[in-house]
Design an enzyme around this catalytic site. Structure first.
Site, mmCIF file in Angstrom:
data_model
loop_
_atom_site.group_PDB
_atom_site.id
_atom_site.type_symbol
_atom_site.label_atom_id
_atom_site.label_comp_id
_atom_site.label_asym_id
_atom_site.label_seq_id
_atom_site.Cartn_x
_atom_site.Cartn_y
_atom_site.Cartn_z
ATOM 1 C CB SER A 1 -0.935 -0.207 1.038
ATOM 2 O OG SER A 1 -2.151 0.850 0.804
ATOM 3 C CG ASP B 1 -7.500 -2.990 -2.083
ATOM 4 O OD1 ASP B 1 -7.935 -2.400 -1.208
ATOM 5 O OD2 ASP B 1 -6.316 -3.230 -2.048
ATOM 6 C CG HIS C 1 -5.926 -2.565 1.353
ATOM 7 N ND1 HIS C 1 -5.187 -2.001 0.281
ATOM 8 C CD2 HIS C 1 -5.308 -2.132 2.502
ATOM 9 C CE1 HIS C 1 -4.365 -1.257 0.689
ATOM 10 N NE2 HIS C 1 -4.307 -1.232 2.017
#
Length: 225
Positions: free
Chosen positions: A118, A178, A205
């Site tokens: 991320s 996600d 995620h």
């Protein structure tokens, strides 16, 4: 026959992940790569207050040890918040983030590769772009793995990544569901890496480690063994 040494990979945590939490989140991956790779986890330099927004980690409660403190790499507003999908008003704390990675590479290295999750994936891409542009702090790794990655907003972050194709082997992992970093964001970042390998999964995620993903990680890493 010579014993094959595990690859060493520096792993950059996501926003609002503590060092300990990220080690736990990568536990299944570490197990899957046992004997093939050693994962060294690193979280951001900036503490993130418990009440602020986050990238998907659950809330903590009560006082915590430094390694349990939720952290981030940089903030997109003057307050301690970060939004991956909106144009930032500032990129506060970016230089400290880059220095944290540079120190880890210098003191804990050498590393064969980088892995980012991320916000950590966006930072890993920026680090490689700076290294390709001859920033001596960031020797180019042999490969990079980006999970739920995205091309960061903000000119000082985005411009180095978009300046030229990033010429190193890359694996890009993203989830079809996600909601924090939509898959098209990861696909856009992958387009900056010629010959990028993409691995999508049906989840959200997180770093996937089901059998198909384990096989893909091993296949990708075996070329560097």
């Amino acid at each position: 026959m010579a014993v094959r040494q595990p690859l060493r990979i520096l792993c950059l945590a996501g926003f609002r992940q503590s060092e300990r939490g990220f080690r736990e989140k990568t536990g299944a991956l570490r197990k899957a790569l046992r004997g093939r790779a050693e994962l060294v986890c690193l979280s951001g330099p900036h503490p993130v207050p418990e009440a602020e927004g986050h990238e998907g980690a659950g809330p903590d409660s009560g006082p915590c040890l430094p390694e349990e403190q939720p952290r981030g790499w940089w903030f997109s507003e003057e307050a301690a918040v970060f939004s991956a999908l909106e144009e930032p008003t500032v990129c506060r704390g970016l230089e400290e983030a880059l220095e944290t990675v540079a120190q880890a590479l210098n003191k804990l290295g050498p590393f064969d590769g980088l892995l980012g999750f991320s916000q950590g994936a966006a930072l890993a891409a920026l680090v490689c772009a700076l290294g390709q542009a001859c920033d001596a702090r960031f020797p180019l790794p042999r490969f990079i793995i980006l999970v739920s990655g995205f091309c960061p907003r903000g000119l000082e972050l985005k411009e180095p990544i978009l300046r030229a194709p990033l010429s190193l082997p890359s694996l890009h992992v993203f989830g079809d569901t996600d909601r924090v970093i939509p898959s098209q964001e990861s696909v856009q970042l992958a387009s900056q890496f010629p010959g990028a390998v993409t691995l999508n999964h049906s989840g959200g995620h997180f770093i996937p480690t089901a059998a198909p993903q384990r096989q893909a990680y091993l296949k990708f890493l075996d070329q560097f063994a």
